[in-house]
Motif scaffolding. Structure first.
Motif, PDB file in Angstrom:
ATOM      1  N   HIS A 282     -68.345  93.912  -4.719  1.00  0.00           N
ATOM      2  CA  HIS A 282     -67.308  95.180  -5.001  1.00  0.00           C
ATOM      3  C   HIS A 282     -67.026  95.821  -3.614  1.00  0.00           C
ATOM      4  CE1 HIS A 282     -68.923  95.002  -8.956  1.00  0.00           C
ATOM      5  NE2 HIS A 282     -70.143  95.373  -8.847  1.00  0.00           N
ATOM      6  N   GLU A 283     -67.233  95.642  -2.514  1.00  0.00           N
ATOM      7  CA  GLU A 283     -66.967  96.200  -1.296  1.00  0.00           C
ATOM      8  C   GLU A 283     -65.704  95.446  -0.917  1.00  0.00           C
ATOM      9  OE1 GLU A 283     -69.861  95.060  -1.924  1.00  0.00           O
ATOM     10  OE2 GLU A 283     -71.360  96.675  -1.809  1.00  0.00           O
ATOM     11  N   ALA A 284     -64.827  96.192  -0.320  1.00  0.00           N
ATOM     12  CA  ALA A 284     -63.330  95.571   0.269  1.00  0.00           C
ATOM     13  C   ALA A 284     -63.752  95.119   1.563  1.00  0.00           C
ATOM     14  CB  ALA A 284     -62.283  96.739   0.211  1.00  0.00           C
ATOM     15  N   ALA A 285     -64.758  95.489   2.155  1.00  0.00           N
ATOM     16  CA  ALA A 285     -65.004  94.806   3.484  1.00  0.00           C
ATOM     17  C   ALA A 285     -65.924  93.406   3.509  1.00  0.00           C
ATOM     18  CB  ALA A 285     -66.043  95.880   4.228  1.00  0.00           C
ATOM     19  N   PHE A 286     -66.068  93.023   2.275  1.00  0.00           N
ATOM     20  CA  PHE A 286     -66.691  91.539   2.271  1.00  0.00           C
ATOM     21  C   PHE A 286     -66.040  90.892   2.639  1.00  0.00           C
ATOM     22  CE2 PHE A 286     -67.728  87.682   0.016  1.00  0.00           C
ATOM     23  CZ  PHE A 286     -69.087  87.491   0.113  1.00  0.00           C
ATOM     24  N   GLU A 287     -64.699  90.403   2.391  1.00  0.00           N
ATOM     25  CA  GLU A 287     -63.797  89.114   2.513  1.00  0.00           C
ATOM     26  C   GLU A 287     -63.476  89.453   3.831  1.00  0.00           C
ATOM     27  OE1 GLU A 287     -59.769  87.324   0.577  1.00  0.00           O
ATOM     28  OE2 GLU A 287     -61.378  87.939  -0.578  1.00  0.00           O
ATOM     29  N   PRO A 288     -62.844  90.449   4.569  1.00  0.00           N
ATOM     30  CA  PRO A 288     -62.477  90.118   6.003  1.00  0.00           C
ATOM     31  C   PRO A 288     -63.967  89.995   6.955  1.00  0.00           C
ATOM     32  CG  PRO A 288     -62.532  92.497   5.234  1.00  0.00           C
ATOM     33  CD  PRO A 288     -62.437  91.687   3.852  1.00  0.00           C
ATOM     34  N   LEU A 289     -65.006  90.703   6.592  1.00  0.00           N
ATOM     35  CA  LEU A 289     -66.374  90.238   7.289  1.00  0.00           C
ATOM     36  C   LEU A 289     -66.608  88.827   7.045  1.00  0.00           C
ATOM     37  CD1 LEU A 289     -68.233  93.758   6.733  1.00  0.00           C
ATOM     38  CD2 LEU A 289     -66.943  92.684   8.854  1.00  0.00           C
ATOM     39  N   MET A 290     -66.517  88.343   5.816  1.00  0.00           N
ATOM     40  CA  MET A 290     -66.889  87.082   5.660  1.00  0.00           C
ATOM     41  C   MET A 290     -66.156  85.977   6.557  1.00  0.00           C
ATOM     42  SD  MET A 290     -66.458  84.704   2.370  1.00  0.00           S
ATOM     43  CE  MET A 290     -64.614  84.392   2.400  1.00  0.00           C
ATOM     44  N   LEU A 291     -64.622  86.180   6.694  1.00  0.00           N
ATOM     45  CA  LEU A 291     -63.928  85.206   7.474  1.00  0.00           C
ATOM     46  C   LEU A 291     -64.207  85.711   8.849  1.00  0.00           C
ATOM     47  CD1 LEU A 291     -60.642  85.871   5.204  1.00  0.00           C
ATOM     48  CD2 LEU A 291     -61.992  84.036   5.404  1.00  0.00           C
ATOM     49  N   ALA A 292     -64.417  86.931   9.376  1.00  0.00           N
ATOM     50  CA  ALA A 292     -64.689  87.150  10.736  1.00  0.00           C
ATOM     51  C   ALA A 292     -66.070  86.256  11.046  1.00  0.00           C
ATOM     52  CB  ALA A 292     -64.960  88.664  10.901  1.00  0.00           C
ATOM     53  N   CYS A 293     -67.159  86.559   9.946  1.00  0.00           N
ATOM     54  CA  CYS A 293     -68.429  85.647  10.491  1.00  0.00           C
ATOM     55  C   CYS A 293     -67.994  84.143  10.520  1.00  0.00           C
ATOM     56  CB  CYS A 293     -69.291  85.922   9.247  1.00  0.00           C
ATOM     57  SG  CYS A 293     -69.990  87.419   9.116  1.00  0.00           S
ATOM     58  N   ARG A 294     -67.135  83.681   9.783  1.00  0.00           N
ATOM     59  CA  ARG A 294     -66.665  82.135   9.677  1.00  0.00           C
ATOM     60  C   ARG A 294     -66.106  81.941  11.045  1.00  0.00           C
ATOM     61  NH1 ARG A 294     -62.096  80.221   6.041  1.00  0.00           N
ATOM     62  NH2 ARG A 294     -61.095  81.357   7.793  1.00  0.00           N
ATOM     63  N   ASP A 295     -65.171  82.608  11.441  1.00  0.00           N
ATOM     64  CA  ASP A 295     -64.399  82.235  12.608  1.00  0.00           C
ATOM     65  C   ASP A 295     -64.786  82.914  13.860  1.00  0.00           C
ATOM     66  OD1 ASP A 295     -62.573  81.264  10.697  1.00  0.00           O
ATOM     67  OD2 ASP A 295     -61.279  82.996  10.702  1.00  0.00           O
ATOM     68  N   ARG A 296     -66.074  83.612  13.925  1.00  0.00           N
ATOM     69  CA  ARG A 296     -66.536  83.883  15.182  1.00  0.00           C
ATOM     70  C   ARG A 296     -65.633  85.186  15.861  1.00  0.00           C
ATOM     71  NH1 ARG A 296     -70.751  82.996  13.209  1.00  0.00           N
ATOM     72  NH2 ARG A 296     -72.329  81.447  14.086  1.00  0.00           N
TER      73      ARG A 296
ATOM     74  N   PRO B  40     -69.777  89.853  14.256  1.00  0.00           N
ATOM     75  CA  PRO B  40     -70.438  89.742  12.979  1.00  0.00           C
ATOM     76  C   PRO B  40     -71.260  88.566  13.202  1.00  0.00           C
ATOM     77  CG  PRO B  40     -68.369  89.452  12.859  1.00  0.00           C
ATOM     78  CD  PRO B  40     -68.419  89.887  14.296  1.00  0.00           C
ATOM     79  N   TRP B  41     -72.539  88.437  12.685  1.00  0.00           N
ATOM     80  CA  TRP B  41     -73.004  86.959  12.483  1.00  0.00           C
ATOM     81  C   TRP B  41     -73.186  86.461  11.216  1.00  0.00           C
ATOM     82  CZ3 TRP B  41     -78.069  89.226  15.671  1.00  0.00           C
ATOM     83  CH2 TRP B  41     -77.542  89.275  17.171  1.00  0.00           C
ATOM     84  N   THR B  42     -73.589  87.390  10.408  1.00  0.00           N
ATOM     85  CA  THR B  42     -74.064  86.817   8.945  1.00  0.00           C
ATOM     86  C   THR B  42     -73.875  87.726   7.671  1.00  0.00           C
ATOM     87  OG1 THR B  42     -75.266  85.392   7.548  1.00  0.00           O
ATOM     88  CG2 THR B  42     -76.322  86.865   8.973  1.00  0.00           C
ATOM     89  N   LEU B  43     -73.691  87.560   6.698  1.00  0.00           N
ATOM     90  CA  LEU B  43     -73.656  88.291   5.550  1.00  0.00           C
ATOM     91  C   LEU B  43     -74.794  87.967   4.369  1.00  0.00           C
ATOM     92  CD1 LEU B  43     -69.962  88.721   4.709  1.00  0.00           C
ATOM     93  CD2 LEU B  43     -71.375  90.590   5.174  1.00  0.00           C
ATOM     94  N   GLU B  44     -75.527  88.910   4.014  1.00  0.00           N
ATOM     95  CA  GLU B  44     -76.446  88.648   3.133  1.00  0.00           C
ATOM     96  C   GLU B  44     -76.661  89.643   1.870  1.00  0.00           C
ATOM     97  OE1 GLU B  44     -81.427  87.301   2.951  1.00  0.00           O
ATOM     98  OE2 GLU B  44     -80.022  86.948   4.683  1.00  0.00           O
TER      99      GLU B  44
END
Length: 318
Positions: free
Chosen positions: A145-159, A181-185
């Motif tokens: 539900h959090e709007a921050a999920f997608e940009p943080l997921m991409l930031a973790c992927r792209d370092r 950012p390192w990882t999301l869980e």
């Protein structure tokens, strides 16, 4: 920006896979539009080296070949980058299908569906899902539900480092955080980000629901090494009181707080609509108790009671 980079990486990979001889930097620059628009040679060289490293990190085997004249070229041989045939039995196909159903929100829903389509096109059997007979009664979900999920997921992927405003549970106003950012869980229905807090110079875990405003990306490389294993869940569990070292005594309104009752080591009825419970007490229990609002009253220890009152005052202040 992310789309442009993905297109550039794809074009570079196609050039390296489609050639029978090593291609020089000059030839690659003349073949890829993004490199032609790079401006000067220094900008192109930096972009090319980053792209080459990114492709290698994604698994593409790129060879560097030096000719007799001393010229350096690059190519990706097809036989070195060809994956073996995918062979899955019906049970494995069913497991993949069930895993894909977990993601129903954000960008991962489309990615999971697309991956299944590619596997089926490659010959993966159309397995009968054992859960279909129950009409979805046992179908898993991971909510996002959090709007921050997608940009943080991409930031973790792209370092990529990020900046966001974060409100702690006991604070009335958010503070800016600069994070690598390192990882999301996901843990107990909440998403958490683990990373390196640049301002504090230490590893930190952030609950996504407490991030306010927009997540902004920053340029530059990570300054701290990324650990091989990031124990997000263990960290959150210790903060949430899962690793308890003491006991707390609370009053709980009758008929409320079933998660607390499930953890209680003892309980007794007090009458007048209240029960008394003894529950394990670890770091972060105050934040959990606050979620039950007026249905919980902390009796002891005194420091836990003070922490809960402070968090409630912060919520009241807005």
């Amino acid at each position: 920006m992310a789309i442009a980079k993905a297109e550039r990486l794809m074009n570079l990979a196609l050039c390296l896979l489609g050639t029978r001889r090593p291609l020089s930097k000059r030839e690659l620059r003349g073949s890829i539009e993004a490199y032609l628009e790079a401006g000067n040679d220094d900008s192109f060289n930096r972009m090319f080296e980053r792209d080459k490293d990114d492709l290698r990190e994604l698994g593409l085997v790129i060879e560097t070949v030096e000719s007799l004249d001393g010229d350096v070229g690059y190519l990706a041989r097809r036989d070195s980058n060809r994956l073996p045939p995918i062979t899955l039995d019906a049970e494995e196909a069913a497991a993949l299908g069930l895993a894909a159903k977990v993601w129903q929100q954000a960008r991962l829903a489309g990615a999971a569906s697309g991956a299944l389509q590619k596997l089926r096109a490659a010959g993966m059997p159309e397995a009968q899902d054992a859960y279909e007979a129950h009409h979805g009664a046992l179908e898993p979900r991971i909510p996002v539900h959090e709007a921050a999920f997608e940009p943080l997921m991409l930031a973790c992927r792209d370092r990529r480092p990020v900046v966001f405003d974060y409100r702690k549970a006991n604070s009335a106003s958010p503070e800016q955080r600069q994070v690598e950012p390192w990882t999301l869980e996901c843990w107990r229905g909440h998403w958490y980000l683990a990373g390196w807090d640049r301002d504090r110079g230490a590893e930190r875990v952030f609950r996504l629901s407490r991030i306010t405003g927009r997540v902004r990306s920053r340029t530059g490389a990570f300054g701290a090494p990324v650990p091989d294993v990031v124990t997000v869940r263990e960290t959150v569990e210790s903060w949430a009181g899962e690793t308890a070292t003491r006991s707390a005594l609370i009053r709980l309104r009758t008929g409320c707080g079933y998660p607390l009752r499930a953890r209680a080591v003892s309980s007794r009825e007090l009458g007048d609509g209240w029960d008394e419970l003894e529950i394990p007490y670890g770091h972060g229990l105050d934040a959990w108790l606050v979620e039950f609002g007026p249905d919980v009253l902390v009796l002891e220890p005194a420091d836990l009671r003070a922490d809960v009152l402070e968090r409630l005052r912060a919520v009241a202040r807005g």
